[in-house]
Design a protein around this motif. Structure first.
Motif, PDB file in Angstrom:
ATOM      1  N   HIS A 160       0.832  -1.205   0.000  1.00 24.14           N
ATOM      2  CA  HIS A 160       0.000   0.000   0.000  1.00 24.14           C
ATOM      3  C   HIS A 160       0.860   1.246   0.000  1.00 24.14           C
ATOM      4  O   HIS A 160       0.549   2.232  -0.673  1.00 24.14           O
ATOM      5  CB  HIS A 160      -0.930   0.004   1.217  1.00 24.14           C
TER       6      HIS A 160
ATOM      7  N   HIS B  28       2.198   1.799  -3.347  1.00 27.82           N
ATOM      8  CA  HIS B  28       1.114   2.329  -4.187  1.00 27.82           C
ATOM      9  C   HIS B  28       0.954   3.832  -3.931  1.00 27.82           C
ATOM     10  O   HIS B  28       0.873   4.628  -4.848  1.00 27.82           O
ATOM     11  CB  HIS B  28      -0.193   1.579  -3.867  1.00 27.82           C
ATOM     12  N   HIS B  29       0.979   4.180  -2.653  1.00 30.44           N
ATOM     13  CA  HIS B  29       0.806   5.569  -2.254  1.00 30.44           C
ATOM     14  C   HIS B  29       1.926   6.444  -2.849  1.00 30.44           C
ATOM     15  O   HIS B  29       1.671   7.508  -3.404  1.00 30.44           O
ATOM     16  CB  HIS B  29       0.837   5.621  -0.723  1.00 30.44           C
TER      17      HIS B  29
END
Ligand SMILES: Nc1nc2c(ncn2[C@@H]2O[C@H](COP(=O)(O)OP(=O)(O)OP(=O)(O)O)[C@@H](O)[C@H]2O)c(=O)[nH]1
Length: 553
Positions: free
Chosen positions: A412, A415-416
């Motif tokens: 995540h 992704h961020h």
């Protein structure tokens, strides 16, 4: 030899004064042969004692002064010297010196262990206080002397002290106490054969007879007492007996006999100028002249008597003054010594307190140190525990790769980042082929070993920014930031090569470790979850297509 002569001198001093004199002359010339100062001191004591008995007090003083200058003389001997000197000064009417030496002696007494000497000192002190008419003090020291004699079980000394106590009561005019104590002393001293005390007791007896007008018995008792006193050679007592006899002769009207006795007393060279004996003798002389009707001579004698009494009063006054002075000087000295003692004790206590607080501080430091170390250790342990728990919560135990939860969390973050940097990244999901067969054929432990080796291979190909984790069973995920599918492919090829190279020592030769890979690359606005599903689908496609291959979504 010297020691023997000293012993003889000691004996002759009491029984044979002529022999004592010879011994003194002889020893005086042989002073070089003495082996120690202590021995010399013993000689000086005896020499002085000889002169004291003869009432030649000036001569008695010098040897004692010499003694006190000798180094290395025992406390016992110094005490004896102080004691005798005090008596000598008293006889010389040098009262202040007398009392100073007396107090000096009394301060040494408790320090010495020789009980006989303690006795002598207290006994002598009591006599000095009698002389001073300080009868309470005299009694105090006479009683101390008696107690020591009692403790020593020394009968002669008990006898002496009991006689002295009786005498003190006589001086105090306690007639009743005197008679009681006298009776007690006579009973006790009976048979002990102590010449001095016998003389004293006979004298008392004679006095009693005289008071009851029993003149014949009184004369007899005085004569016996005189004989005993002559044996001891103690002049003041001898004179007392002669006075008693003169008194009897006057009463009986035997005037010339009385006069002879009185003259003997008054012509005695050692007779004290203003002493009790001269006073009483002069009194009797006046009486003799009166009875002889020689009134002019009687008047002269009375004038002399008045003079003596005057002198005696002055002396007594001086004596008392000197005594008070010395007594208070010593009291002051003692008070100062006590103050110093207190100060010393205080200093000692302060020192102790300082030491204690130093020790307390050290103890406290140690405790604090221990506590700090304990706390540090505890903190370190907590930290380690935390790290362990954190690791346990992030790492897959078997393969030592990230576990599913943590791998997805880091994915995540990648992704961020990609959203922020507007960059690409790839998700790879792979699953080992026919893994069930490994477990079934070679055992679960072998399966575990394969999983570990495969993980190691992947890790070796990774960059620091890449994320690799085990999704469960034999299924893994890899996230490659800043990568496209071509990069992912290259990465997978490196992994596959590594799988092939895994040493086959533990596996049969025909067994090959392969996996099916699915790749999804982020190109537009896909979410991570979408990418994972895409990669998963690609991986299933690879399985379906026969496994051991890469499928790009
Ligand atoms: N040794 C070992 N085996 C595991 C572990 N986790 C899962 N497995 C086994 O992995 C096997 C997975 O088998 P399957 O899902 O049938 O798939 P496969 O046999 O690999 O066949 P394909 O995936 O279709 O190629 C099962 O037998 C599980 O018991 C593990 O941690 N250690």
């Amino acid at each position: 030899n010297i020691e023997e002569n000293l012993a003889q001198l000691r004996e002759s001093n009491t029984y044979d004064s002529e022999k004592a004199f010879q011994l003194i002359q002889d020893l005086q010339e042989r002073l070089d042969e003495f082996v120690s100062n202590e021995q010399k001191a013993q000689f000086y004591i005896q020499k002085s004692y000889f002169y004291i008995l003869k009432s030649e007090n000036q001569k008695a003083k010098r040897p004692l002064e010499l003694l006190l200058q000798l180094p290395g003389v025992s406390e016992d001997t110094r005490l004896a010297a102080y004691s005798l000197l005090s008596q000598v000064f008293m006889s010389l009417n040098q009262y202040q010196d007398a009392f100073n030496h007396l107090f000096e002696a009394l301060s040494i007494v408790p320090k010495i262990s020789d009980e006989a000497l303690q006795f002598n000192s207290y006994y002598a002190a009591a006599n000095v206080f009698v002389e001073l008419e300080a009868y309470d003090e005299a009694l105090e020291y006479a009683l101390k002397a008696r107690d020591i004699a009692l403790a020593m079980n020394d009968n002669p000394d008990q006898c002496y002290s009991k006689a002295l106590i009786a005498n003190i009561f006589l001086f105090q005019n306690s007639q009743h106490d005197h008679e009681d104590r006298l009776k007690e002393a006579i009973d006790f001293c009976k048979g002990l054969n102590l010449t001095v005390v016998d003389a004293y007791l006979y004298k008392n007896l004679a006095l009693n007879y005289f008071n009851h007008e029993q003149l014949e018995q009184s004369e007899l008792a005085y004569n016996t007492a005189l004989k005993k006193s002559a044996e001891t050679g103690y002049l003041p007592e001898i004179l007392q007996m002669k006075l008693g006899l003169a008194r009897i002769y006057l009463r009986k009207g035997e005037l010339e006999k009385a006069k002879a006795n009185i003259d003997e007393i008054l012509q005695e060279p050692a007779l004290q100028e203003a002493g009790m004996n001269r006073k009483e003798a002069t009194e009797l002389l006046a009486k003799y002249y009166e009875m002889n009707e020689s009134y002019v001579e009687a008047y002269d004698a009375l004038s002399m008597l008045a003079e003596i009494q005057d002198k005696m009063l002055t002396l007594q006054a001086n004596k008392n003054l000197a005594y008070q002075k010395v007594k208070y000087a010593h009291l002051d000295q003692n008070a100062q010594i006590q103050i110093l003692d207190h100060k010393n004790k205080l200093l000692e206590l302060t020192h102790q307190v300082e030491e204690q607080s130093k020790r307390n501080f050290q103890l406290l430091s140690v405790i604090v140190l221990i506590l700090l170390s304990g706390i540090s250790l505890w903190l370190w342990r907590v930290k380690k525990q935390k790290e362990r728990y954190q690791r346990l919560s992030q790492i897959d135990d078997l393969t030592n790769t990230l576990n599913r939860r943590y791998a997805l969390k880091l994915a995540h973050e990648v992704h961020h980042e990609s959203l922020i940097n507007k960059s690409h990244y790839c998700v790879i999901i792979f699953d080992l082929d026919y893994f069930k067969t490994v477990n079934d054929k070679y055992g679960h432990a072998m399966g575990d070993w394969v999983l570990t080796k495969v993980s190691q291979c992947v890790k070796e190909q990774m960059r620091a920014v890449d994320v690799f984790g085990r999704l469960g069973g034999e299924e893994f995920i890899v996230v490659l930031p800043q990568c496209n599918s071509a990069d992912a492919k290259k990465f997978i090829e490196r992994c596959v090569k590594c799988f092939k190279d895994i040493e086959h020592a533990k596996l049969p030769d025909d067994f090959e470790i392969t996996a099916s890979f699915g790749v999804a690359a982020k190109t537009n606005g896909e979410s991570l979850e979408e990418l994972i599903i895409e990669a998963d689908n690609a991986m299933y496609k690879a399985k379906r297509n026969g496994r051991n291959q890469i499928q790009i979504y």
